[in-house]
Design an enzyme around this catalytic site. Structure first.
Site, mmCIF file in Angstrom:
data_model
loop_
_atom_site.group_PDB
_atom_site.id
_atom_site.type_symbol
_atom_site.label_atom_id
_atom_site.label_comp_id
_atom_site.label_asym_id
_atom_site.label_seq_id
_atom_site.Cartn_x
_atom_site.Cartn_y
_atom_site.Cartn_z
ATOM 1 N N ASP A 58 0.828 -1.199 0.000
ATOM 2 C CA ASP A 58 0.000 0.000 0.000
ATOM 3 C C ASP A 58 0.868 1.257 0.000
ATOM 4 O O ASP A 58 2.081 1.202 0.204
ATOM 5 C CB ASP A 58 -0.904 0.011 1.234
ATOM 6 C CG ASP A 58 -1.960 -1.078 1.196
ATOM 7 O OD1 ASP A 58 -2.372 -1.464 0.086
ATOM 8 O OD2 ASP A 58 -2.374 -1.541 2.280
ATOM 9 N N TYR A 81 8.020 -9.496 6.892
ATOM 10 C CA TYR A 81 7.811 -8.074 7.155
ATOM 11 C C TYR A 81 8.347 -7.691 8.530
ATOM 12 O O TYR A 81 8.474 -8.534 9.417
ATOM 13 C CB TYR A 81 6.315 -7.734 7.142
ATOM 14 C CG TYR A 81 5.649 -7.724 5.793
ATOM 15 C CD1 TYR A 81 5.523 -6.539 5.069
ATOM 16 C CD2 TYR A 81 5.104 -8.888 5.255
ATOM 17 C CE1 TYR A 81 4.879 -6.516 3.837
ATOM 18 C CE2 TYR A 81 4.465 -8.879 4.020
ATOM 19 C CZ TYR A 81 4.356 -7.689 3.323
ATOM 20 O OH TYR A 81 3.726 -7.669 2.099
#
Length: 267
Positions: free
Chosen positions: A54, A114
């Site tokens: 995003d 992540y």
């Protein structure tokens, strides 16, 4: 026409990007790479990405693949892409290599990793961290967050942590969820899974923040997890503190098998 598949590894600072996906009139990571490829090749290529990010999310190693009719030398392609993108100082092409036709950036992947960075009231705030670290105005209890993280590891339905969707499964295999306080006081949340749903990482870390500040009990968190439905009790944290560390793939002879397994799960 025969095409040659190329794997591109990319790193970027997402602060000034409107995400990955090419969008007319917006500066995106995929859009810049696609524009550069159009200048190199006569045909308009399609880019397939391993993990869509995003707006505001960063990447140390993003992976994509592209099929080209012109079949350029990969070393030349790498240098040409870097030359065309040299003014984009927040985007860097790490590597470009020829890939087998059964390599798929998304479906061949077996893991995504992540890190989400947080700082709480235990440590000093430095303004230069504002693009990469999420600031929490509370004292977070590390041991509570670690207990919560360990209870979320495994093969589960993570519907409570995913953006609602009509199609597709929310079952994922979360292999790693670690909470590590750094010497400077930052708290780093490390996560690894076969795949993540949209906003899943930010929601998972958001749930731990609520547990760490005492706003959510472990019992309630695990109850929401079992119900597997989105709840306002689990906040979605902002994207700027999230970084894609890397994508993992099996050995080349296992690409085709992994592609089939992933397609069966995700489509």
């Amino acid at each position: 026409m025969n095409k040659t598949r190329y794997r591109l590894d990319v790193a970027y600072d997402g602060a000034n990007f409107c995400g990955w996906a090419p969008q007319p009139g917006l500066r995106t990571v995929g859009g810049l790479i696609l524009d550069a490829l159009r200048l190199i090749c006569s045909e308009p290529p399609d880019i397939v990405i391993a993990a869509r990010t995003d707006a505001g999310v960063h990447a140390l190693q993003q992976v994509c693949h592209v099929d080209l009719i012109s079949s350029p030398d990969p070393v030349w392609l790498l240098h040409r892409l870097r030359s065309l993108l040299k003014s984009e100082t927040d985007l860097h092409i790490l590597s470009a290599v020829k890939a087998p036709v059964n390599f798929h950036a998304r479906f061949s992947a077996i893991g995504r990793r992540y890190v989400y960075r947080v700082i709480d009231k235990r440590s000093s705030w430095y303004p230069q961290n504002r693009y990469f670290v999420y600031r929490v105005n509370a004292f977070l209890q590390d041991y509570r967050m670690r207990r919560a993280a360990s209870g979320l590891i495994g093969l589960k339905d993570f519907g409570a942590f995913c953006k609602p969707r009509r199609m597709g499964s929310t079952v994922r295999h979360l292999r790693q969820f670690e909470v590590i306080r750094q010497p400077d006081g930052q708290i780093h949340f490390f996560l690894e899974s076969d795949a993540f749903c949209h906003s899943m990482v930010r929601n998972l870390v958001g749930s731990l923040i609520e547990v760490g500040r005492g706003a959510l009990t472990l019992q309630d968190l695990f109850c929401y997890t079992k119900i597997a439905k989105r709840t306002p009790k689990i906040p979605t944290l902002p994207p700027h503190a999230l970084t894609l560390i890397g994508i993992d793939y099996p050995q080349e002879h296992l690409f085709e098998c992994q592609n089939r397994k992933t397609r069966q799960k995700r489509t």
